[in-house]
Design a protein around this motif. Structure first.
Motif: not given
Length: 371
Positions: A208-215, A228-236, A240-243, A245-251
């Motif tokens: 689903k390429n969500q790292r790209f999405l967050l960038q 705002k960005l709303v993400v529906a779904g879960d997974g492994e 990692e993706l939540q971390r 968002t913190r590095s990108l300053g958008i958490a």
């Protein structure tokens, strides 16, 4: 005569594309003539289980299939067939499980053995792809009916062998734009009228390429602080993706909803769908979003058969996030003039209404069994 069908699927959870396909068929099939049982190799939602049972079927959960438990899985599947009796159809949505289910179905003289292609890649990683290639090739020989959600998915799995394209269809009226539902949803989640809600739906996984999405969203948020960005779904990849968002300053501006049961309301509340998947067969999410009249920015790596209205626009993912930021800002500027009420009719006219597609599936089941 009631036709008994067994569906084999990876999981049965809200937001999952294959899960949605099977549940749409279940809800709209002729229940006087068909009963669906479901086996999934992964998690399932209890309300799906209860709904399947209300229609006279069963939902059984097995563990994921791996090299360490193949023989045990084969034993359990044989025991499952022993316990559930004769099936008229085994409909396998897992290409890498066909060598188990369709082989056993053939041994037990199941008349119709369907292999259904939903993707145009073997796996997210080359290691899993190398594992899947031989077992998928072996499993295909036990099918006597090939179905694909798109031409791209069919050509990938079946090559020059004949197959039927059965589009991933939806109950279009459920997704028709509704301003009252939109206002209710946005109020429940605390969004202001002038907040711009970008959204993404899908498993939190490499595909689903969500790292790209967050960038991309980080760039959009810099230009549009009310976004705002709303993400529906879960997974492994969730932690990692939540971390990230913190590095990108958008958490603080990314909301993680997990699996959502009222996904039709989610489409009403969002403004713009961002869908940069690396690959898809024919994504249900994109069809549903277009029916709700949602402006949708999608990667140019998915099948073009999913672009059925002018609400959707394809963008490259091999040129970085700048084209996505530019297109996202253009979509924001066009929101005021967008007419979302036409989406459901356009999707229906394009042949993606479940009431049409489920009749085609019924014909496949009936003709193959009675001929």
């Amino acid at each position: 005569m009631v036709i008994r069908v067994l569906h084999v699927i990876p999981s049965m959870q809200h937001g999952g594309g294959m899960s949605t396909v099977v549940m749409n068929y279940l809800r709209n099939i002729d229940h006087d003539d068909f009963v669906f049982d479901v086996v999934c190799h992964g998690p399932y939602d209890e309300d799906y289980k209860a709904e399947i049972e209300r229609y006279g079927g069963t939902l059984t959960g097995f563990e994921n299939i791996g090299l360490s438990n193949v023989l045990d899985t084969m034993t359990r599947v044989r025991q499952y067939f022993d316990a559930h009796g004769r099936y008229d159809v085994v409909h396998c949505h897992m290409a890498n499980a066909a060598f188990i289910y369709l082989k056993i179905a053939k041994q037990r003289n199941v008349p119709l053995r369907v292999l259904h292609s939903h993707q145009d890649h073997y796996a997210d990683s080359w290691q899993h792809a190398m594992r899947n290639v031989p077992i998928v090739a072996y499993g295909k020989r036990f099918a006597n009916c090939y179905i694909a959600c798109s031409k791209k998915a069919g050509d990938f799995l079946f090559g020059k062998k004949p197959y039927t394209v059965l589009q991933n269809s939806i109950p279009t009226e459920v997704y028709r734009f509704n301003g009252e539902v939109r206002a209710k949803w946005r109020n429940e989640y605390g969004f202001d009228d002038d907040d711009i809600v970008f959204a993404n739906i899908g498993r939190l996984t490499l595909q689903k390429n969500q790292r790209f999405l967050l960038q991309a969203f980080a760039g959009l948020h810099t230009a549009e602080p009310k976004s705002k960005l709303v993400v529906a779904g879960d997974g492994e990849l969730r932690k990692e993706l939540q971390r990230y968002t913190r590095s990108l300053g958008i958490a603080d501006d990314v909301i993680w909803l997990g699996n959502v049961s009222t996904i039709d309301e989610f489409y009403q509340g969002m403004d713009i769908l961002l869908f940069p998947s690396l690959y898809e067969g024919l994504p249900m999410v994109l069809v549903e979003a277009q029916a709700a009249g949602v402006t949708s920015l999608v990667s140019d790596t998915i099948t073009r058969e999913a672009i059925v209205t002018d609400y959707a626009k394809m963008l490259p993912i091999d040129k970085g996030v700048e084209p996505w930021i530019e297109a996202g800002l253009k979509a924001v500027s066009d929101l005021a003039s967008s007419n979302r009420t036409l989406g459901a009719r356009r999707v229906r006219d394009a042949g993606f209404d479940i009431n049409d597609t489920v009749r085609d599936l019924e014909d496949i089941y009936r003709q193959s069994i009675y001929n």
